[in-house]
Design an enzyme around this catalytic site. Structure first.
Site, PDB file in Angstrom:
ATOM      1  N   GLU A  45       0.786  -1.218   0.000  1.00 52.50           N
ATOM      2  CA  GLU A  45       0.000   0.000   0.000  1.00 52.50           C
ATOM      3  C   GLU A  45       0.829   1.284   0.000  1.00 52.50           C
ATOM      4  OE1 GLU A  45      -3.692   0.410   0.164  1.00 52.50           O
ATOM      5  OE2 GLU A  45      -3.235  -1.471  -0.836  1.00 52.50           O
ATOM      6  N   SER A  48     -51.660 -24.014  29.367  1.00 47.30           N
ATOM      7  CA  SER A  48     -51.668 -24.780  30.610  1.00 47.30           C
ATOM      8  C   SER A  48     -50.313 -24.824  31.305  1.00 47.30           C
ATOM      9  CB  SER A  48     -52.145 -26.213  30.334  1.00 47.30           C
ATOM     10  OG  SER A  48     -53.486 -26.210  29.891  1.00 47.30           O
TER      11      SER A  48
END
Length: 717
Positions: free
Chosen positions: A139, A406
């Site tokens: 880079e 339930s």
């Protein structure tokens, strides 16, 4: 009149001027004032005319200097113009990196990272040296020699673009890229480039080269949602950046110019070519040898991981992330979160649930499932929020609120026990009309007199409704809150049938006191939070309301709930020789099917249904109970079997003694003859009466052995 001035009339006239004039005449000779030209003074030098070439050089130099001066002024003006938008340099500071949350299982295994970056920041000193070298060589090879802007690089790129007749590549240094990523937008404008250069110079003046490189490595985007070298290493190779090989480092450096185009997963050939280029750059700069580069480029395909499947542990990570503000306030640095999650149990639960939905979901009209398991102190050991996280990240175990049906009834019965009822209290199962509310049993049939133990085991709706009305719905709500529910319950009779919505997490944790001897729990998934340097920010401490049930109440509840899995609706959840208990739940039109069960070691809850609330054809005692058994069976391997806690001994000898009793709150006469009967025989329904709550203690009445067969025939699944 003669107005001419004589020498005597001048201000400087007189003998001296005259003498000077005489000397001048005397020296003039024959060329004096009488007619000759004056001689040129002998001591003066003669000027020579410049040549044409010299004049051009001087003029050109002057022109260049002028243009340079004007250009400098113009550049200075541009810098000042665009620089003023940045404010004073004294106010500039590097913005904080979004914090990362590293989430670990109880054994230290990484579950995932949470945050905007996908990975934590790592120090340059923690990385192998070739990681930074690969990036610099690819880079910005003059990174360690320029002042933030590389004039040589700019000139090189400029000449290259002139020859090519267009833009060929960028000329930003690593420092400029850091400046852009930290402070600026990606717009390609003159103003943005000027500001980028200014900020780059400022960075170089305030940070060392290694610090700038570290900023770059932790902020640059590597594709696939990974920002920073650690996230990239985890994403593409399944390892920490601290353990990257030379070849892996070169590949990551190579893909930086266009991460999507060079993505190692989707474009391995392109990534491999970029890797070779990065290695060649490292050789050129003297970081590695040709032999090292050749060796690093071999067999890279085997090192690239396939895209990681978003497993059910991601539901846990999402939950953990949502809790961070509660534990730490605002998270402003990378942290490491250790959880209670048992990795093996989590993966077993994930497998069982996916298998159940895949094999039976289409036939029985259900498409989603959730599961929660915790130890008896509330530490969550496994949590599945749905079948496929990649398809839906909605957490059906924590966030979703559904009717428990339930599965909520045990808390109604517990409230009744706290009012003096026992498992051997006799109730009547018959049609009920309370101020227009007419609850019915799921099969539309009634058995008449029944013990509380059997009524809960076979999930008889009318008995639960009668209990809630007798003791008062507000007492049911109070008991539910004491057991750990956080839902804003309404104290209405229908609460007895589980019509008010709760999360699976809170429903499951509310069963924990039955398993641990009566101690309330707060479900917990986090044991420790530290910084990446090891500083402890949070440490788990015992939490919860303490003892909330007596030994007798725990024993009575376990007596009833064990009956439910031994002979009632939950028989498919039986766990071999392990003493266990639990309760099924099925809501109206089978939109939700649940089972919550527990042993002395673990508590677990299962939910099945559909996100759009459409009906299924599943009951809680079927697939949910089977899923619970399959997960818990493996989770209990290697654990020592233990009895459920509690101090209650149920009536063992049931004697048919002719007697008469009055039902609590109903005034309905009941004789022992009405209880006796053959299995499967339905007693004649008792006269329906308006129910008026009364303050009367229930009476325990023994029943014969035929009641179990009768209830099983009527209510068994």
């Amino acid at each position: 009149m003669d107005l001419r001035l004589s020498p005597d009339d001048r201000v400087d006239g007189g003998p001296q001027r005259k003498a000077r004039g005489q000397r001048a005449q005397a020296g003039s000779g024959s060329n004096g004032p009488k007619g000759g030209k004056p001689r040129r003074p002998q001591n003066r030098k003669v000027k020579k005319k410049r040549s044409g070439g010299m004049r051009f050089i001087v003029g050109f130099a002057y022109f260049c200097f002028t243009m340079l001066l004007l250009g400098g002024v113009a550049v200075a003006g541009i810098v000042v113009y665009y620089g003023q938008d940045l404010g004073s340099s004294s106010t500039w500071e590097v913005p904080q990196r979004p914090p990362n949350i590293r989430v670990l299982a109880s054994n230290g295994q990484l579950l995932t990272n949470r945050g905007q970056t996908g990975g934590e920041a790592v120090g340059i000193h923690e990385l192998p040296p070739y990681v930074g070298q690969a990036v610099v060589a690819s880079e910005d090879r003059r990174f360690y020699s320029h002042f933030g802007v590389d004039p040589i690089g700019l000139a090189s790129v400029g000449i290259e673009m002139i020859r090519a007749g267009g833009i060929t590549r960028g000329a930003s240094t690593i420092t400029q890229q850091v400046a852009k990523n930290l402070f600026l937008t990606p717009d390609q404008t003159l103003g943005r480039k000027v500001q980028e250069a200014l900020l780059a110079v400022w960075l170089e003046q305030n940070y060392s080269k290694d610090q700038i490189l570290e900023l770059y490595l932790n902020r640059v985007h590597f594709g696939s949602g990974s920002t920073g070298i650690e996230a990239a290493a985890q994403t593409y190779f399944g390892i920490s950046a601290r353990n990257l090989s030379l070849g892996q480092a070169a590949m990551l450096a190579g893909i930086l110019p266009a991460p999507s185009y060079y993505n190692p997963r989707t474009h391995p050939d392109r990534a491999a070519e970029r890797q070779r280029l990065a290695l060649a750059n490292m050789v050129r700069e003297g970081y590695i040898t040709e032999q090292e580069a050749h060796a690093a480029a071999q067999n890279m395909d085997a090192n690239i991981t396939t895209e990681r499947v978003a497993g059910t542990e991601y539901y846990v990570a999402d939950w953990v992330e949502s809790l961070m503000n509660d534990y730490l306030g605002e998270v402003n640095e990378d942290v490491v979160v250790s959880t209670t999650l048992d990795w093996d149990m989590q993966k077993q639960a994930e497998f069982v649930i996916k298998e159940a939905v895949a094999s039976q979901g289409e036939d029985l009209d259900f498409s989603q499932a959730a599961f929660v398991a915790m130890d008896t102190e509330g530490r969550v050991r496994a949590l599945v929020g749905g079948v496929d996280y990649s398809q839906s990240s909605y957490n059906r175990a924590v966030t979703s609120r559904r009717q428990p049906g339930s599965a909520f009834k045990p808390f109604v019965y517990l409230a009744a026990l706290q009012q003096g009822y026992t498992p051997d209290t006799l109730m009547v199962d018959e049609p009920l009309d309370y101020e227009g509310w007419q609850p019915e049993n799921s099969n539309g049939r009634y058995v008449g007199p029944v013990l509380l133990r059997d009524a809960l085991a076979f999930s008889i709706n009318t008995v639960s409704a009668r209990l809630a009305i007798d003791i008062g719905p507000e007492n049911v709500v109070e008991t539910a809150y004491r057991m750990g529910f956080s839902t804003n319950f309404q104290p209405v009779p229908s609460i007895a049938l589980g019509t008010q919505e709760v999360s699976l997490l809170e429903l499951t944790s509310a069963y924990a006191p039955f398993a641990n001897g009566g101690y309330g729990v707060v479900p917990n998934v986090i044991t420790r939070i530290t910084t990446t340097d090891g500083e402890v920010l949070f440490e788990e401490t015992p939490a919860g309301p303490g003892r909330i049930l007596t030994d007798e109440q725990v024993g009575m509840m376990n007596d009833m709930l064990q009956t439910g899995v031994q002979a009632g609706t939950g028989t498919r959840a039986q766990l071999g020789n392990w003493p266990m208990a639990g309760k099924t739940g099925t809501t109206q039109r089978n939109r939700d099917a649940l089972f919550v069960g527990y042993t002395a070691s673990l508590v677990g809850g299962v939910w099945l249904g559909n996100d759009d609330d459409t009906p299924t054809r599943v009951f809680g005692g079927q697939i949910p109970a089977q899923i619970w058994r399959d997960i818990m069976a493996e989770a209990h391997e290697g654990l020592q079997s233990a009895a459920l806690p509690g101090n209650y001994v149920k009536l063992q000898d049931r004697v048919a003694v002719p007697m008469q009793d009055t039902m609590p709150a109903t005034g309905t006469p009941v004789t022992i003859d009405q209880i006796q009967g053959q299995p499967g025989q339905q007693p004649a329904p008792l006269p329906q009466q308006q129910i008026q709550p009364q303050q009367q203690q229930p009476v325990a009445v023994p029943a014969d052995d035929g009641i179990g067969g009768l209830l099983n025939g009527l209510f068994g699944e």
